[in-house]
Design an enzyme around this catalytic site. Structure first.
Site, mmCIF file in Angstrom:
data_model
loop_
_atom_site.group_PDB
_atom_site.id
_atom_site.type_symbol
_atom_site.label_atom_id
_atom_site.label_comp_id
_atom_site.label_asym_id
_atom_site.label_seq_id
_atom_site.Cartn_x
_atom_site.Cartn_y
_atom_site.Cartn_z
ATOM 1 N N ASP A 13 -10.155 -16.481 -27.341
ATOM 2 C CA ASP A 13 -10.589 -17.823 -27.753
ATOM 3 C C ASP A 13 -10.549 -17.824 -29.273
ATOM 4 O O ASP A 13 -11.133 -16.944 -29.901
ATOM 5 C CB ASP A 13 -12.028 -18.097 -27.311
ATOM 6 C CG ASP A 13 -12.173 -18.156 -25.804
ATOM 7 O OD1 ASP A 13 -11.174 -17.893 -25.116
ATOM 8 O OD2 ASP A 13 -13.292 -18.445 -25.341
ATOM 9 N N SER A 26 -15.994 -27.669 -32.370
ATOM 10 C CA SER A 26 -15.521 -26.762 -31.327
ATOM 11 C C SER A 26 -15.186 -25.383 -31.892
ATOM 12 O O SER A 26 -14.936 -25.227 -33.087
ATOM 13 C CB SER A 26 -14.287 -27.369 -30.672
ATOM 14 O OG SER A 26 -13.716 -26.440 -29.785
ATOM 15 N N GLY A 27 -15.167 -24.382 -31.029
ATOM 16 C CA GLY A 27 -14.746 -23.045 -31.423
ATOM 17 C C GLY A 27 -13.292 -22.777 -31.056
ATOM 18 O O GLY A 27 -12.825 -21.645 -31.160
ATOM 19 N N HIS A 28 -12.602 -23.817 -30.587
ATOM 20 C CA HIS A 28 -11.232 -23.611 -30.081
ATOM 21 C C HIS A 28 -10.201 -24.382 -30.904
ATOM 22 O O HIS A 28 -10.478 -25.475 -31.409
ATOM 23 C CB HIS A 28 -11.139 -24.048 -28.619
ATOM 24 C CG HIS A 28 -12.024 -23.256 -27.710
ATOM 25 N ND1 HIS A 28 -11.618 -22.095 -27.109
ATOM 26 C CD2 HIS A 28 -13.310 -23.455 -27.324
ATOM 27 C CE1 HIS A 28 -12.605 -21.607 -26.376
ATOM 28 N NE2 HIS A 28 -13.643 -22.416 -26.485
ATOM 29 N N ASP A 78 -17.927 -16.102 -20.418
ATOM 30 C CA ASP A 78 -16.699 -16.285 -19.633
ATOM 31 C C ASP A 78 -15.684 -15.167 -19.906
ATOM 32 O O ASP A 78 -14.603 -15.145 -19.326
ATOM 33 C CB ASP A 78 -16.078 -17.685 -19.848
ATOM 34 C CG ASP A 78 -15.745 -17.982 -21.294
ATOM 35 O OD1 ASP A 78 -16.503 -17.555 -22.188
ATOM 36 O OD2 ASP A 78 -14.719 -18.654 -21.555
ATOM 37 N N HIS A 97 -13.989 -11.109 -27.003
ATOM 38 C CA HIS A 97 -15.235 -11.505 -27.686
ATOM 39 C C HIS A 97 -16.383 -11.563 -26.689
ATOM 40 O O HIS A 97 -16.183 -11.396 -25.488
ATOM 41 C CB HIS A 97 -15.059 -12.828 -28.425
ATOM 42 C CG HIS A 97 -14.813 -14.001 -27.529
ATOM 43 N ND1 HIS A 97 -13.635 -14.188 -26.848
ATOM 44 C CD2 HIS A 97 -15.605 -15.046 -27.188
ATOM 45 C CE1 HIS A 97 -13.706 -15.302 -26.141
ATOM 46 N NE2 HIS A 97 -14.889 -15.827 -26.319
ATOM 47 N N GLY A 129 -27.194 -23.349 -4.875
ATOM 48 C CA GLY A 129 -27.978 -22.119 -4.947
ATOM 49 C C GLY A 129 -27.227 -20.929 -5.513
ATOM 50 O O GLY A 129 -27.786 -19.854 -5.669
ATOM 51 N N ASP A 148 -4.814 -19.628 -26.254
ATOM 52 C CA ASP A 148 -5.953 -20.473 -25.856
ATOM 53 C C ASP A 148 -5.525 -21.943 -25.719
ATOM 54 O O ASP A 148 -4.992 -22.514 -26.657
ATOM 55 C CB ASP A 148 -7.022 -20.319 -26.962
ATOM 56 C CG ASP A 148 -8.306 -21.091 -26.707
ATOM 57 O OD1 ASP A 148 -8.374 -21.823 -25.704
ATOM 58 O OD2 ASP A 148 -9.238 -20.935 -27.521
ATOM 59 N N HIS A 169 -13.881 -17.916 -34.147
ATOM 60 C CA HIS A 169 -14.306 -18.609 -32.928
ATOM 61 C C HIS A 169 -15.735 -19.054 -33.213
ATOM 62 O O HIS A 169 -16.112 -19.125 -34.380
ATOM 63 C CB HIS A 169 -14.176 -17.611 -31.751
ATOM 64 C CG HIS A 169 -14.435 -18.183 -30.395
ATOM 65 N ND1 HIS A 169 -14.108 -19.465 -30.051
ATOM 66 C CD2 HIS A 169 -14.987 -17.637 -29.273
ATOM 67 C CE1 HIS A 169 -14.449 -19.669 -28.795
ATOM 68 N NE2 HIS A 169 -14.996 -18.574 -28.290
HETATM 69 ZN ZN ZN Z 1 -13.733 -18.479 -23.317
HETATM 70 ZN ZN ZN Z 2 -15.442 -18.001 -26.267
#
Ligand code: ZN
Ligand code: ZN
Length: 558
Positions: free
Chosen positions: A167, A368-370, A81, A77, A52, A199, A145
């Site tokens: 990131d 991926s963005g990493h 997160d 950015h 919940g 990162d 990113h």
């Molecule tokens: Zn992140």
């Molecule tokens: Zn990010």
């Protein structure tokens, strides 16, 4: 510049307040004498056992206790997160915010939703620009990113320069804007970098992350192959670059685009207003207009790529979406990879889509963005930091970066794996963890922030596993005579209609327990309640090997 008077040379403190135990909830304080700046203010999504709970935000006790020192927050950015906890945190503290264009646009959406727009000072920063906050100077450096306007930060302190990559990945052919400013990283390396916070998300993966543009090519192929029907593409709302490529392909193939899902609509709206997303005229249409176009002339971009049960795609799949239903002939493309833990939910949605006759495509429509291993090594090679501080990841990701850095010839002592709450003090002479501050996740459930703790979660766990039985009865005021009941209600325990015998017997057990109390002239309700609980729970355990929560309710009548 650092004073070398041998006596008291102050050290820079780096204090991660989250983000090192999981991917999410990134927030790090940098402190030098009477100045503190904070990088990012993100949220985490709840784990499976947090029943919940909507979101988890960082505990900022340390910042509140030192609020006089806090000069401002800077942001790398616009992903949740990294900015998601802002509305909650900024109800408690009020300091200025600094971010690049799109990041600030997305932050402002959040402030607006929480009526904080006029209360908090903020400034949009350009790449290459520096801002002064207390004894810190912060420079925003262009990176790549999965969202436009991602920045690395060069943090100049009297103890030295720290680079925080945010990131990032290295994309020589980004969808929007320029490639990462590798030249600037090299220049800083030549000046001398005290520490690099890099990162770690993809540190376990060898090689390079592919350019986001490769996904654009994949979309073109898929659009050619599936030319005869409607195409539905699920991705993250915040993956603005991906959305741009879907729109590009749609335009190229003469399809109209519909956007579904509130977060998706918000992000696209903000990004296109800030010209971080180029949408050709007459390409976007409203969902209601879908019926005016043949299926093969439409594309739907939607949220729900992680199988989230309330997101638009899940509702389409299970037939509860008000405006869009899945037909045989639809092609559904998942343009994302499931975050660990979401695989089951994603599989469920795929099964539902397939059952309705849709073709589901899962491969190759995501990069991926990493940064992968080789890109991480590149950044180290350019910046030549004295100390390595891996960030953004679970412990295993941080350790994977440590291995890469060791391969580059770094000594173990110069690589520092931190836990959230650690106080790292460093300068040119050395680095050491010297203390610990309060950290932790605060649960947000609906409008409640922090009011659901472990006790409540334990109850929810208990209820979810064994259900509840409620025993209701009325006693006469003064005499304690049983006036009505006991009656037993249950939820989530057994299907009552098929358990007559069990419930009848349970009723008898409770009545006996009550009678025994009355016979012995027990008038203390607490004692009556615990006799009921004990008797009923013994009986139920014997018969079913289950332990439902038992809640006796006694009313007094006169
Ligand atoms: Zn992140
Ligand atoms: Zn990010």
């Amino acid at each position: 510049m650092k004073q070398k008077n041998n006596e008291t040379v102050s050290k820079l403190k780096i204090i991660p307040l989250g983000g090192l135990e999981q991917i999410g909830m990134n927030i790090t304080a940098f402190e030098y004498e009477d100045s503190i700046i904070v990088v990012d203010c993100g949220l985490a999504f709840p784990a499976d056992d947090m029943l919940g709970i909507d979101l988890v935000i960082p505990d900022i006790t340390y910042l509140k206790e030192n609020i006089d020192k806090v000069k401002g927050f800077v942001f790398t950015h616009g992903h949740e997160d990294h900015i998601g906890a802002i509305p909650y945190v900024f109800k408690e503290i009020n300091v200025p915010l600094y971010a690049t264009r799109l990041t600030m646009g997305l932050i402002e959406n959040k402030l607006k939703e929480h009526n904080l727009t006029n209360k908090i000072r903020r400034k949009v920063v350009k790449f290459g620009q520096t801002i002064n906050l207390g004894c810190f100077r912060i420079e925003f450096i262009k990176t790549n990113h999965s969202i436009v306007d991602a920045a690395a930060l060069a943090i100049y302190s009297p103890a030295g320069i720290v680079i925080h990559t945010g990131d990032f990945k290295v994309d020589y052919t980004p969808v929007f804007g320029d490639a990462i400013d590798l030249g600037r990283f090299a220049e800083l390396g030549r000046k001398g970098v005290l520490a690099l916070m890099c990162d770690s998300t993809n540190a376990e993966r060898p090689g390079y992350t592919q350019s986001e543009k490769t996904v654009g090519k994949t979309f073109d192929h898929l659009f050619t192959e599936h030319a005869s029907g409607r195409i539905i593409i699920a991705t993250f709302a915040s993956n603005v670059d991906r959305v741009q490529q879907i729109i590009n392909s749609a335009y190229k193939f003469g399809r109209k685009v519909v956007v579904e899902g509130r977060s998706m609509v918000n992000v696209i709206d903000t990004a296109s207003k800030l010209e971080c997303l180029a949408i050709p005229e007459n390409t976007l249409i409203e969902t209601e207009q879908l019926k005016n176009y043949p299926d093969e002339k439409t594309v739907i971009i939607t949220t729900g790529s992680q199988g989230e049960s309330m997101a638009a795609l899940s509702r389409m799949a299970n037939g509860t979406h008000k405006k869009v239903s899945i037909n045989a002939g639809d092609t559904v493309i998942f343009s994302s990879s499931p975050i660990p833990g979401n695989e089951k939910a994603v599989t469920k949605v795929i099964n539902e889509l397939s059952r309705k006759g849709a073709t589901v495509i899962f491969q190759d429509a995501h990069v991926s963005g990493h940064a992968c291993a080789e890109e991480i090594k590149l950044i180290y090679t350019l910046t030549q930091p004295k100390f390595s501080i891996p960030v953004h990841g679970e412990y295993k990701h941080l350790k994977a970066q440590e291995r890469l850095v060791r391969d580059l010839g770094y000594d173990k002592e110069n690589i520092i794996i931190l836990s959230s709450g650690d106080v790292l003090e460093l300068n040119d002479d050395g680095a050491a963890i010297t203390g610990k501050v309060t950290v932790g996740g605060i649960y947000v459930d609906g409008l409640g922030v922090g009011d659901v703790g472990n006790v409540v979660l334990r109850d929810r766990q208990h209820l979810s596993e064994d259900g509840i039985m409620i025993v209701v009865m009325a006693l006469e005021q003064g005499t304690g005579t049983l006036m009505s009941g006991p009656e037993i209600y249950s939820r989530g325990f057994v299907y009552v209609k098929e358990s007559d015998e069990l419930m009848d017997e349970a009723h008898r057990v409770v009545s006996d327990a009550v009678d025994r109390c009355i016979d012995r002239n027990v008038t203390d309700w607490g004692k009556i309640k615990s006799s009921i609980k004990d008797a009923l729970s013994d009986y139920v355990w014997k018969k079913t090997k289950r332990r439902p929560m038992i809640l006796p309710v006694i009313m007094e009548v006169s």
